[in-house]
Design an enzyme around this catalytic site. Sequence first.
Site, short mmCIF file in Angstrom:
data_model
loop_
_atom_site.label_atom_id
_atom_site.label_comp_id
_atom_site.label_asym_id
_atom_site.label_seq_id
_atom_site.Cartn_x
_atom_site.Cartn_y
_atom_site.Cartn_z
N CYS A 126 3.82 11.17 22.17
CA CYS A 126 5.39 10.34 22.00
C CYS A 126 6.41 10.75 23.45
O CYS A 126 6.80 9.61 23.76
CB CYS A 126 6.10 11.34 21.24
SG CYS A 126 6.17 13.32 21.38
N HIS A 234 13.88 12.98 22.31
CA HIS A 234 13.09 13.22 23.39
C HIS A 234 13.69 12.72 25.10
O HIS A 234 13.86 11.44 24.53
CB HIS A 234 11.42 13.55 23.88
CG HIS A 234 10.63 13.91 23.46
ND1 HIS A 234 11.15 15.40 21.87
CD2 HIS A 234 9.42 13.89 22.94
CE1 HIS A 234 10.04 15.41 21.25
NE2 HIS A 234 8.77 14.89 21.78
#
Length: 330
Positions: A126, A234
Amino acid sequence: MNLAIVGVTGMVGRVILNLLEEKNIYINKLYPVASNKSIGKKMFFRKKKYKILSIEEVISLKPDIAIFSAGAEISKKWAIKFTNRGTILIDNSSAWRMDKYKKLIVPEINGNIIKKKDKIIANPNCSTIQLVIVLHPLSKKYQIKRIVISTYQSVTGSGKKGLDQLINEENFINFKKNYCFKINRNAIPHCEIFDRYGYSKEELKLINETKKIFNDKNIRITATSVRIPVVGGHSESVNLTFKNDFDINDLRNILSNTNGLILMDNIKNNIYPMPILCEGNDNVFVGRIRRDMSKTKSLNMWIVSDNLRKGSATNAVQILEYLIHNKFVK
């Protein structure tokens, strides 16, 4: 198209189901697969009830495509068994990413390298996906020499156990910890295991996967990954050094015209990416773009993305769409 989703009850598996509905992708038969404790339970997809199946049962059904989101051990054990039955596998784990015979795909960047013979297609980590989406168009023009990355990663990157720890700590509930330390009101510079040189597995993924996607072993990359008590996505602080000097307005123009990327870069009005703004969105967001005052060909930027969406489920579904569009499946 007959589609199996392995890990369908997990956080990423559920987002994949939502995306299939949102995008209205035609599916003839859906085969939901989960762990033993979920086998036989019922779930709904497009207002239709499905029974969760075992992975052994689904292999015999020979799905056209299987999306795996159940971890590297499951992928290593079962992937080849699926492909031997003619199934194309899109794998969300780390199992096949650095295999020299497998493609590591971000469709906006290198989807065109997928060929009909590719039976296992790896989904990058990711943190890597959101990084390369921003850096790739800049590298094509200015040629990146060095990348310094610090990540600030959501607890959802650890799956349900990480999210449960944060929620339980916020509510003063006793529980078994997923992390070595308390995560609420804390920052833990420890994402997965460390190697003998002191780098975590998450940091090595950023380094090695970026080089593979860019097909450039000469880019110098270093990273520090930190887990923080955030749910929405994130974040990454990135310092870039180019081979060529750049015009910062031209650079912003390149980013603002890049598919899958949203420029949020107006500090006068406090406009910059934050997880709370990016959660539930398929795009990658970039802002705080500024020259590095210590180096003439370097700059700093801030990148944020929902790690469950573009960082995992969305990228996998985009690979699926590429396979369908190019008639690699019926």
